[in-house]
Scaffold this active site. Structure first.
Site, PDB file in Angstrom:
ATOM      1  N   GLY A 208       9.449  -7.790 -12.191  1.00  0.00           N
ATOM      2  CA  GLY A 208       8.608  -7.061 -11.250  1.00  0.00           C
ATOM      3  C   GLY A 208       8.703  -7.534  -9.823  1.00  0.00           C
ATOM      4  N   LYS A 239      11.222  -3.842  -8.391  1.00  0.00           N
ATOM      5  CA  LYS A 239      10.667  -3.108  -7.263  1.00  0.00           C
ATOM      6  C   LYS A 239      11.727  -2.387  -6.442  1.00  0.00           C
ATOM      7  CE  LYS A 239       6.337  -4.040  -7.845  1.00  0.00           C
ATOM      8  NZ  LYS A 239       5.421  -2.972  -8.258  1.00  0.00           N
ATOM      9  N   ASP A 315       0.382  -0.527  -7.333  1.00  0.00           N
ATOM     10  CA  ASP A 315       0.249  -1.662  -6.422  1.00  0.00           C
ATOM     11  C   ASP A 315       1.168  -1.487  -5.216  1.00  0.00           C
ATOM     12  OD1 ASP A 315       2.331  -1.837  -8.327  1.00  0.00           O
ATOM     13  OD2 ASP A 315       2.680  -3.925  -7.777  1.00  0.00           O
ATOM     14  N   ASP A 316       0.856  -2.236  -4.151  1.00  0.00           N
ATOM     15  CA  ASP A 316       1.680  -2.273  -2.948  1.00  0.00           C
ATOM     16  C   ASP A 316       1.877  -0.886  -2.346  1.00  0.00           C
ATOM     17  OD1 ASP A 316       1.790  -4.885  -3.703  1.00  0.00           O
ATOM     18  OD2 ASP A 316       3.934  -4.924  -4.157  1.00  0.00           O
ATOM     19  N   ASN A 429       2.209 -14.334 -11.432  1.00  0.00           N
ATOM     20  CA  ASN A 429       3.254 -14.413 -10.416  1.00  0.00           C
ATOM     21  C   ASN A 429       3.791 -15.832 -10.245  1.00  0.00           C
ATOM     22  OD1 ASN A 429       3.869 -11.806  -9.438  1.00  0.00           O
ATOM     23  ND2 ASN A 429       1.842 -11.695  -8.497  1.00  0.00           N
TER      24      ASN A 429
END
Length: 662
Positions: A208, A239, A315-316, A429
């Site tokens: 990820g 990503k 997300d992001d 993470n």
């Protein structure tokens, strides 16, 4: 995921199958001395385990048996009834071949030949356990009542030495084979009784990160490695795969589908579920029917390949709704963003997930995916989102140094409804380095409560851009998520490094010297930078300043660092050295520089100015070469590899300061 330590414009989050043959892995552990006392459950119920080899992940219960080992270097019957998991049977055959034996697979066995032995494998092992008088053993029964549980026991059945591998299900059988690999020594299986099961439901790897996606071969290798460590999940979420994010509506080409199918099949063969993560949040309009149809069509294309687990990460992305239709439908503000996202996710759940046989619950990554306290966004998401949808969460921070049971419990409450907490999967993470691509994170996994399994549904690690350098941490996470109370970071990391290094003592020393240089993780006080190197440096200066002859530890380390380019490619897992090329070259240059600095200091003390000047020049050249930009990145150009907290550079500079320039 956007990482706080970098600028707002930057982005973060983070081959042939695994080249280590099963028996080679076992040999590496044997030669390197990792067959030591195994740990039993913290409850103390384990009996005498002094003769039990170390097993990773650590089993719930393991004890030595009084009987002799089960030889695998002769004729070995593999008794596998019809329907037994084929991957497990094949792995047992490989194990026997590696031990020097000959495997004969049979469905039943009544008159075995003299001098033979047997391994009985499968989910229906009541008769075999009864023959060993273990059918009523409470620990074994407990293991065989739990998903993915298994039991291993040895003894004599039908007059020949026999190992019984009983699984609660096919996953349990496969996990048991991974334990058998570690019980092999000198061509025989140790006499043991093991009952084991995972404490955490979801255990795995999420690709990820931002940055160069892994190669297809690297993915295959990581999947195989994760399966051997008894993980059960691989989440495909790179990503910088455009077909996951920027071009999420586009379908895959036939070639791309072929590669995905190979990954899906590899995951199934290694008893991992392949989970596909589609990230439409960059430009999705949550209320637009065509966007919902496009998302479902994309998921359908993966379902047709055999995918049965799906994630919709949000997300992001922008923290407010972006299209006019959504503004009219839901309004502005973070709570209304949650309402819009819940509507979209609920529709996918209803239109796609709920109507499919064998599909696991839908998972999502919220736009606000860290922190445990309640917010208007989380309250609205918790209220509006279907209660069966699982949330992935990163802890209190994007990169969380500590993750506690209380924090995870609070997060479940915040993303859930009053009195009905949300199921949480911890997206952890570490060791991801996309926010710091000049560094490697090779410290053991620390700071996670041992009893997280009591609250979270799962734990998945987000690894580094460098897949093979991520294997040590993946090994750690497999241990932590399987049996958190028995996880010991240093023991787990040492076992991982021995496994990857192989049996050569020189190679093992080189691996540990290199790993020592890459301990630093966000200046964490529990992972001090290069602790072994720092010890040698401190000892040197103490000796030097006291007028004593230095101990020699620093010089020996400097010489070893110079040999890293020669030694690391000899590892059992050569991908580790390939991933580390730029850092290894810098380490070797610093090794030269440290040795030159030591020569300079010694020459200065004895008044040999010419030798000191020559050594100074060489040390300065090493500093320049080591600081070169040699590590390519996807978006940040070529960067300088950084080693730990720059202790090598600091030592050389300090030595240069102590000796006046000519």
């Amino acid at each position: 995921m956007n990482n706080a330590p970098i600028s707002a414009g930057a982005r973060r989050r983070r081959p042939v199958f695994l080249l280590i043959a099963g028996v080679a892995l076992v040999a590496a552990l044997v030669v390197s001395g990792w067959f030591v006392v195994a740990h039993d459950r913290p409850d103390g119920k384990g009996g005498d385990v002094a003769a039990v080899p170390s097993i990773f992940p650590v089993p719930q219960h393991a004890r030595a048996e009084a009987g002799g080992p089960v030889p695998l270097n002769g004729h070995v019957y593999v008794v596998a009834p019809e329907g037994t998991d084929q991957a497990s049977v094949d792995a047992v055959r490989d194990l026997i071949a590696g031990a020097g034996g000959t495997a004969e697979v049979v469905t039943t066995l009544s008159t075995p030949r003299q001098g033979a032995s047997a391994i009985r494998v499968g989910t229906d092992s009541d008769a075999a356990l009864k023959a060993l008088r273990l059918d009523g053993d409470p620990e074994i029964r407990s293991a065989l009542e739990r998903p993915e549980g298994y039991a291993v026991a040895t003894g004599t059945i039908e007059g020949i030495p026999t190992a019984v591998l009983a699984g609660r299900d096919n996953d349990g059988v496969f996990h048991g084979v991974q334990t058998l690999r570690q019980l092999l020594k000198d061509g025989a299986l140790a006499a043991v009784r093991i009952s084991d099961w995972p404490l955490t439901e979801t255990r795995g790897v999420i690709e990820g990160f931002y940055g160069t996606p892994w190669s297809h071969q690297a993915r295959l290798d990581v999947i195989e490695f994760a399966g051997r460590q008894k993980m059960n999940t691989y989440i495909y979420s790179p990503k910088d795969d455009p077909l996951l994010r920027e071009k999420w509506r586009d379908l895959y080409s036939n070639q791309e589908l072929g590669e995905l199918r190979e990954l899906i099949d590899a995951a199934a063969a290694n008893h991992l579920r392949f989970s596909y993560a589609l990230s439409p949040g960059i430009d999705v309009c949550y209320s637009r029917a065509s966007d919902l149809d496009d998302a479902v069509a994309k998921l359908e294309s993966l379902y047709s390949l055999g995918v049965r687990s799906f994630v919709i990460p949000l997300d992001d992305i922008a923290t407010k709704v972006q299209c006019a239709e959504d503004l009219r439908e839901f309004g502005s503000g973070q709570a209304n963003l949650a309402k819009a996202q819940a509507s979209f996710l609920n529709d996918i759940n209803e239109k796609f997930i709920s109507g499919k046989d064998g599909v696991l619950p839908l998972e999502t990554v919220p736009t606000f995916y860290n922190g445990s306290r309640s917010t208007p966004y989380k309250r609205e998401l918790g209220t509006a989102l279907n209660p069966g949808i699982v949330v992935q969460w990163t802890g209190e921070e994007v990169v969380s140094h500590r993750i506690t049971l209380d924090s995870a419990k609070t997060a479940g409450d915040s993303y859930g409804r009053p009195g009905s907490p949300r199921d949480i999967v911890l997206w952890d993470n570490y060791p991801v380095n996309d926010y710091s691509q000049d560094r490697l994170f090779l410290a053991p996994v620390i700071g996670r409560d041992a009893d997280l399994y009591k609250t979270v549904r799962g734990i998945v690690t987000n690894p580094m851009i460098e897949p093979y350098l991520s294997l040590p941490a993946i090994f750690n996470y497999a241990d932590l998520s399987w049996n958190g109370p028995a996880y010991h970071p240093d023991e787990s990391m040492n076992a991982a490094l021995s496994l990857l290094a192989g049996p050569d003592p020189e190679v093992q020393a080189a691996v540990r010297a290199f790993v020592d240089l890459n301990q630093d993780w966000q200046d964490d006080e529990l992972t001090p930078s290069a602790p072994e190197l720092r010890r040698d440096i401190d000892q040197f200066w103490q000796d030097y300043d006291a007028g004593r002859v230095p101990s020699g530890g620093l010089k020996a380390r400097a010489v070893l660092l110079q040999r890293l380019p020669e030694l690391l490619p000899r590892m059992a897992q050569p991908g580790f050295a390939q991933d580390a090329t730029a850092w290894v070259a810098a380490s070797a240059e610093y090794g030269h520089g440290v040795e030159d600095a030591l020569v300079m200091l010694e020459a200065t003390k004895r008044g040999d100015t010419a030798s000191a000047a020559a050594a100074r020049k060489s040390a300065e050249g090493a500093l320049t070469t080591a600081a070169a930009k040699t590590q390519p990145t996807l978006e940040r150009g070529v960067v300088t590899p950084v080693l730990g907290g720059s202790e090598l550079k600091s030592f050389i500079e300090q030595a240069l300061q102590r000796v006046p320039a000519p």
